[in-house]
Design a protein around this motif. Structure first.
Motif, short mmCIF file in Angstrom:
data_model
loop_
_atom_site.label_atom_id
_atom_site.label_comp_id
_atom_site.label_asym_id
_atom_site.label_seq_id
_atom_site.Cartn_x
_atom_site.Cartn_y
_atom_site.Cartn_z
N ASN A 1 2.87 -7.89 -6.92
CA ASN A 1 3.04 -8.83 -5.82
C ASN A 1 1.66 -9.17 -5.25
OD1 ASN A 1 3.73 -10.27 -3.57
ND2 ASN A 1 4.99 -8.70 -2.65
N PRO A 2 1.18 -10.39 -5.46
CA PRO A 2 -0.13 -10.75 -4.93
C PRO A 2 -0.14 -10.85 -3.40
CG PRO A 2 0.90 -12.65 -5.94
CD PRO A 2 1.79 -11.46 -6.22
N TYR A 3 1.03 -10.92 -2.80
CA TYR A 3 1.12 -11.06 -1.34
C TYR A 3 1.57 -9.76 -0.69
CZ TYR A 3 1.20 -15.86 -2.92
OH TYR A 3 0.91 -17.04 -3.54
N GLU A 4 1.34 -8.64 -1.34
CA GLU A 4 1.85 -7.36 -0.87
C GLU A 4 1.39 -7.02 0.55
OE1 GLU A 4 1.92 -2.69 -2.25
OE2 GLU A 4 0.61 -4.10 -3.24
N LEU A 5 0.16 -7.32 0.88
CA LEU A 5 -0.34 -7.00 2.21
C LEU A 5 0.42 -7.74 3.30
CD1 LEU A 5 -4.18 -6.99 1.54
CD2 LEU A 5 -2.67 -5.02 1.82
N TYR A 6 0.89 -8.93 2.99
CA TYR A 6 1.61 -9.73 3.98
C TYR A 6 3.10 -9.39 4.01
CZ TYR A 6 -2.69 -12.31 3.41
OH TYR A 6 -4.01 -12.65 3.32
N THR A 7 3.67 -9.15 2.84
CA THR A 7 5.11 -8.92 2.78
C THR A 7 5.49 -7.50 3.19
OG1 THR A 7 4.99 -8.39 0.43
CG2 THR A 7 5.51 -10.66 1.03
N LEU A 8 4.58 -6.56 3.10
CA LEU A 8 4.87 -5.19 3.49
C LEU A 8 5.26 -5.11 4.96
CD1 LEU A 8 4.93 -2.35 2.34
CD2 LEU A 8 2.56 -2.08 3.03
N GLU A 9 4.64 -5.92 5.78
CA GLU A 9 4.97 -5.94 7.20
C GLU A 9 6.35 -6.51 7.47
OE1 GLU A 9 1.92 -8.09 9.17
OE2 GLU A 9 0.33 -6.75 8.50
N LEU A 10 6.88 -7.29 6.54
CA LEU A 10 8.17 -7.94 6.74
C LEU A 10 9.36 -7.09 6.33
CD1 LEU A 10 7.21 -11.45 5.40
CD2 LEU A 10 7.48 -10.77 7.77
N LEU A 11 9.12 -6.00 5.59
CA LEU A 11 10.23 -5.19 5.09
C LEU A 11 11.16 -4.69 6.20
CD1 LEU A 11 8.61 -3.15 2.20
CD2 LEU A 11 10.17 -5.07 2.05
N PRO A 12 10.67 -4.14 7.30
CA PRO A 12 11.61 -3.70 8.34
C PRO A 12 12.44 -4.85 8.92
CG PRO A 12 9.44 -2.77 8.73
CD PRO A 12 9.30 -3.76 7.62
N GLU A 13 11.86 -6.01 8.99
CA GLU A 13 12.58 -7.17 9.53
C GLU A 13 13.64 -7.68 8.55
OE1 GLU A 13 13.47 -9.88 12.42
OE2 GLU A 13 11.93 -8.34 12.61
N LEU A 14 13.38 -7.56 7.25
CA LEU A 14 14.30 -8.08 6.25
C LEU A 14 15.37 -7.09 5.80
CD1 LEU A 14 11.81 -10.06 4.02
CD2 LEU A 14 13.48 -10.97 5.64
N MET A 15 15.27 -5.83 6.19
CA MET A 15 16.24 -4.84 5.75
C MET A 15 17.68 -5.21 6.11
SD MET A 15 15.26 -2.69 3.74
CE MET A 15 16.81 -1.81 3.75
N PRO A 16 17.99 -5.70 7.31
CA PRO A 16 19.38 -6.08 7.57
C PRO A 16 19.88 -7.22 6.68
CG PRO A 16 18.16 -5.91 9.62
CD PRO A 16 17.16 -5.79 8.50
N LYS A 17 19.00 -8.08 6.22
CA LYS A 17 19.39 -9.19 5.36
C LYS A 17 19.45 -8.79 3.89
CE LYS A 17 17.23 -12.44 8.47
NZ LYS A 17 16.20 -13.45 8.65
#
Length: 89
Positions: free
Chosen positions: A50-66
């Motif tokens: 994932n070339p965007y890993e640094l940015y998407t890692l922060e989104l994991l807690p927000e996306l878990m319910p979805k």
């Protein structure tokens, strides 16, 4: 002040008029974009670089319910990740 409210209402009416014929196409396009975003966000767990890993890692807690809704929508009854189980499965 009333003139401003009338202008806003007229503007919303124009938006509704022009967007109404494209609403289905826009909704389908938005769903495809959302699916792609979820794949990109969780790709590192699938073994895909994932070339965007640094940015998407922060989104994991927000996306878990979805995540549960998404993996069922794409046809997976259970979470596809062994080390990252879905909260509902």
């Amino acid at each position: 002040m009333k003139l401003i409210h009338k202008f806003v209402a007229f503007s919303k009416g124009l938006d509704e008029y022009y967007a109404s014929s494209y609403r289905g196409v826009l909704a389908k396009s938005q769903k495809e974009i959302d699916d792609f975003f979820m794949i990109i966000t969780f790709s590192e767990m699938m073994g895909i670089p994932n070339p965007y890993e640094l940015y998407t890692l922060e989104l994991l807690p927000e996306l878990m319910p979805k995540f549960h809704v998404w993996h069922q929508k794409v046809g997976l009854n259970e979470s596809p990740f062994e080390n990252f189980p879905c909260t509902c499965c």
